[in-house]
Write a protein that holds these residues in place. Structure first.
Motif, PDB file in Angstrom:
ATOM      1  N   PRO A  41       0.833  -1.214   0.000  1.00 57.52           N
ATOM      2  CA  PRO A  41       0.000   0.000   0.000  1.00 57.52           C
ATOM      3  C   PRO A  41       0.865   1.261   0.000  1.00 57.52           C
ATOM      4  O   PRO A  41       1.945   1.284   0.605  1.00 57.52           O
ATOM      5  N   ILE A  42       0.383   2.292  -0.688  1.00 56.89           N
ATOM      6  CA  ILE A  42       1.109   3.559  -0.738  1.00 56.89           C
ATOM      7  C   ILE A  42       0.173   4.702  -0.369  1.00 56.89           C
ATOM      8  O   ILE A  42      -1.028   4.651  -0.643  1.00 56.89           O
ATOM      9  N   PRO A  43       0.707   5.760   0.237  1.00 52.27           N
ATOM     10  CA  PRO A  43      -0.121   6.907   0.610  1.00 52.27           C
ATOM     11  C   PRO A  43      -0.407   7.808  -0.584  1.00 52.27           C
ATOM     12  O   PRO A  43       0.253   7.730  -1.627  1.00 52.27           O
ATOM     13  N   ASP A  44      -1.381   8.691  -0.422  1.00 52.51           N
ATOM     14  CA  ASP A  44      -1.774   9.607  -1.490  1.00 52.51           C
ATOM     15  C   ASP A  44      -0.675  10.599  -1.837  1.00 52.51           C
ATOM     16  O   ASP A  44      -0.691  11.181  -2.927  1.00 52.51           O
ATOM     17  N   GLU A  45       0.271  10.804  -0.919  1.00 59.06           N
ATOM     18  CA  GLU A  45       1.341  11.770  -1.181  1.00 59.06           C
ATOM     19  C   GLU A  45       2.235  11.359  -2.357  1.00 59.06           C
ATOM     20  O   GLU A  45       2.917  12.202  -2.953  1.00 59.06           O
ATOM     21  N   LEU A  69      11.796  -8.252   0.866  1.00 59.04           N
ATOM     22  CA  LEU A  69      11.456  -6.933   0.333  1.00 59.04           C
ATOM     23  C   LEU A  69      10.573  -6.130   1.276  1.00 59.04           C
ATOM     24  O   LEU A  69      10.377  -4.931   1.079  1.00 59.04           O
ATOM     25  N   LYS A  70      10.054  -6.771   2.313  1.00 60.35           N
ATOM     26  CA  LYS A  70       9.195  -6.048   3.251  1.00 60.35           C
ATOM     27  C   LYS A  70       9.967  -4.950   3.969  1.00 60.35           C
ATOM     28  O   LYS A  70       9.494  -3.814   4.095  1.00 60.35           O
ATOM     29  N   GLU A  71      11.171  -5.266   4.412  1.00 61.28           N
ATOM     30  CA  GLU A  71      11.982  -4.266   5.124  1.00 61.28           C
ATOM     31  C   GLU A  71      12.376  -3.137   4.188  1.00 61.28           C
ATOM     32  O   GLU A  71      12.393  -1.970   4.587  1.00 61.28           O
ATOM     33  N   ALA A  72      12.654  -3.458   2.938  1.00 59.69           N
ATOM     34  CA  ALA A  72      12.970  -2.416   1.960  1.00 59.69           C
ATOM     35  C   ALA A  72      11.779  -1.486   1.770  1.00 59.69           C
ATOM     36  O   ALA A  72      11.935  -0.260   1.722  1.00 59.69           O
ATOM     37  N   ALA A  73      10.580  -2.054   1.678  1.00 59.30           N
ATOM     38  CA  ALA A  73       9.371  -1.242   1.495  1.00 59.30           C
ATOM     39  C   ALA A  73       9.157  -0.285   2.662  1.00 59.30           C
ATOM     40  O   ALA A  73       8.720   0.860   2.476  1.00 59.30           O
ATOM     41  N   GLU A  74       9.481  -0.745   3.865  1.00 62.29           N
ATOM     42  CA  GLU A  74       9.277   0.093   5.052  1.00 62.29           C
ATOM     43  C   GLU A  74      10.155   1.335   5.031  1.00 62.29           C
ATOM     44  O   GLU A  74       9.838   2.336   5.699  1.00 62.29           O
ATOM     45  N   HIS A  75      11.243   1.316   4.283  1.00 63.99           N
ATOM     46  CA  HIS A  75      12.114   2.482   4.165  1.00 63.99           C
ATOM     47  C   HIS A  75      11.857   3.246   2.872  1.00 63.99           C
ATOM     48  O   HIS A  75      11.830   4.481   2.863  1.00 63.99           O
ATOM     49  N   VAL A  76      11.669   2.522   1.781  1.00 65.68           N
ATOM     50  CA  VAL A  76      11.540   3.158   0.471  1.00 65.68           C
ATOM     51  C   VAL A  76      10.252   3.971   0.362  1.00 65.68           C
ATOM     52  O   VAL A  76      10.267   5.115  -0.132  1.00 65.68           O
ATOM     53  N   ALA A  82       7.226   9.157  -0.179  1.00 67.41           N
ATOM     54  CA  ALA A  82       6.150  10.014   0.321  1.00 67.41           C
ATOM     55  C   ALA A  82       6.657  11.386   0.741  1.00 67.41           C
ATOM     56  O   ALA A  82       5.978  12.403   0.554  1.00 67.41           O
ATOM     57  N   ARG A  83       7.861  11.422   1.301  1.00 71.26           N
ATOM     58  CA  ARG A  83       8.440  12.704   1.741  1.00 71.26           C
ATOM     59  C   ARG A  83       9.110  13.465   0.600  1.00 71.26           C
ATOM     60  O   ARG A  83       9.522  14.612   0.778  1.00 71.26           O
ATOM     61  N   GLY A  84       9.239  12.836  -0.541  1.00 69.21           N
ATOM     62  CA  GLY A  84       9.918  13.488  -1.650  1.00 69.21           C
ATOM     63  C   GLY A  84      11.426  13.443  -1.548  1.00 69.21           C
ATOM     64  O   GLY A  84      12.133  14.187  -2.243  1.00 69.21           O
TER      65      GLY A  84
END
Length: 322
Positions: free
Chosen positions: A106-110, A273-280, A285-287
């Motif tokens: 899942p990804i945020p709207d940002e 890849l879960k840990e990578a997703a938690e950082h990437v 999202a923050r740009g």
């Protein structure tokens, strides 16, 4: 649904835009309505038969952004209507694709649609190469080969985010210098002269980490500017050449040559890849990561996108609007 399929290996002309059955999700899988996808060099290899097996018809495409349309049995952490990026198992050059729950994030709207479409392969791969395989530490120096491409421009930025003090880049021509510099590279060279220049700039010490997707002579030249205790991370073979290393180049200097495949990891160890997703995903999202997008095509013009990549004329990521 509409999709791009191949029924034989060959040039861009084998890519067919046609009607095909919509896939259905199995156990712990989801069906995703695809909004955009990207073209990766691995797609070229799969289309030409250098990588894929001949189990036709084949739908190409390794990553996507879209919304979950249907849940398969046993899915617990995702919901219908959720906006996600994913690495699908059925190919992303299509209106719908099936992906494992483990490889759907899942990804945020940002995160904009274009950034989301361009980022899965390049952002996840860059993080894994530098953090987990290359074991980057704050203050180390990094060399990124093919620094004007999708992975390269992202890896240059990722290296800085993870604490690199200095990032060098190589490109195929001087016309691509600007792209690598804009991504954040401190110095950029062509493949012809990078090793001597890096040794001069580092007072003969060399760099701590080299990200190598080229192979062949570029890999061999990289060893001469890899510092003691340095790590050369090999993750591609875009030159189609074989590189050779000598054992005495490694043990006495405590240098390492390491290999990594994101494709093999998705198939055999997707949980990594879960840990990578938690950082990437927070970076996106923050740009913090500015994913460079070189061009965009509608799905039915995918052959033109493939030609652009094969001719080595592109910079950044190439997107397809589904």
């Amino acid at each position: 649904m509409k999709a791009v399929v191949i029924e034989q290996f060959g040039g861009p002309e084998v890519l067919q835009y046609k009607e095909v059955p919509t896939p259905q999700p199995g156990h712990q899988e989801v069906l995703i309505k695809v909004e955009k996808t990207s073209v990766n060099y691995a797609d070229i290899k799969n289309r030409t038969g250098k990588k894929a097996k001949g189990d036709f018809p084949i739908i190409l495409g390794l990553d996507l952004v879209g919304t979950i349309d249907q849940l398969g049995e046993g899915v617990t952490d995702l919901t219908v209507g959720q906006r996600v990026i994913a690495f699908p198992k059925t190919g992303s050059y299509a209106e719908y694709a099936v992906a494992s729950e483990q490889l759907t994030f899942p990804i945020p709207d940002e995160i904009s649609l274009d950034v989301a479409a361009a980022s899965p392969i390049v952002a996840f791969l860059s993080y894994k190469l530098l953090k987990d395989v290359g074991r980057i530490e704050a203050g180390e120096t990094v060399l990124v080969h093919s620094a004007a491409g999708g992975v390269g421009t992202t890896a240059v930025q990722m290296a800085k985010l993870l604490g690199a003090s200095h990032v060098f880049g190589t490109v195929g021509s001087r016309e691509k210098f600007r792209v690598a510099y804009e991504a954040g590279a401190d110095h950029v060279f062509t493949y012809d002269d990078f090793s001597d220049n890096i040794l001069e700039l580092t007072d003969g010490m060399g760099v701590d980490i080299i990200l190598d997707s080229m192979s062949g002579k570029v890999s061999e030249a990289s060893m001469s500017c890899l510092a003691e205790y340095g790590r050369l991370v090999h993750f591609g073979n875009s030159s189609s050449e074989v590189g050779h290393f000598k054992t005495n180049e490694l043990h006495n200097s405590c240098r390492s040559v390491l290999g990594f495949s994101l494709g093999n990891t998705r198939k055999k160890r997707p949980e990594l890849l879960k840990e990578a997703a938690e950082h990437v995903i927070p970076f996106l999202a923050r740009g913090d990561l500015d994913i460079v997008i070189g061009a965009e095509f509608p799905l039915h013009e995918v052959a033109e996108a493939h030609r652009l990549i094969e001719q080595r004329q592109h910079t950044g990521k190439i997107l397809l609007t589904v």
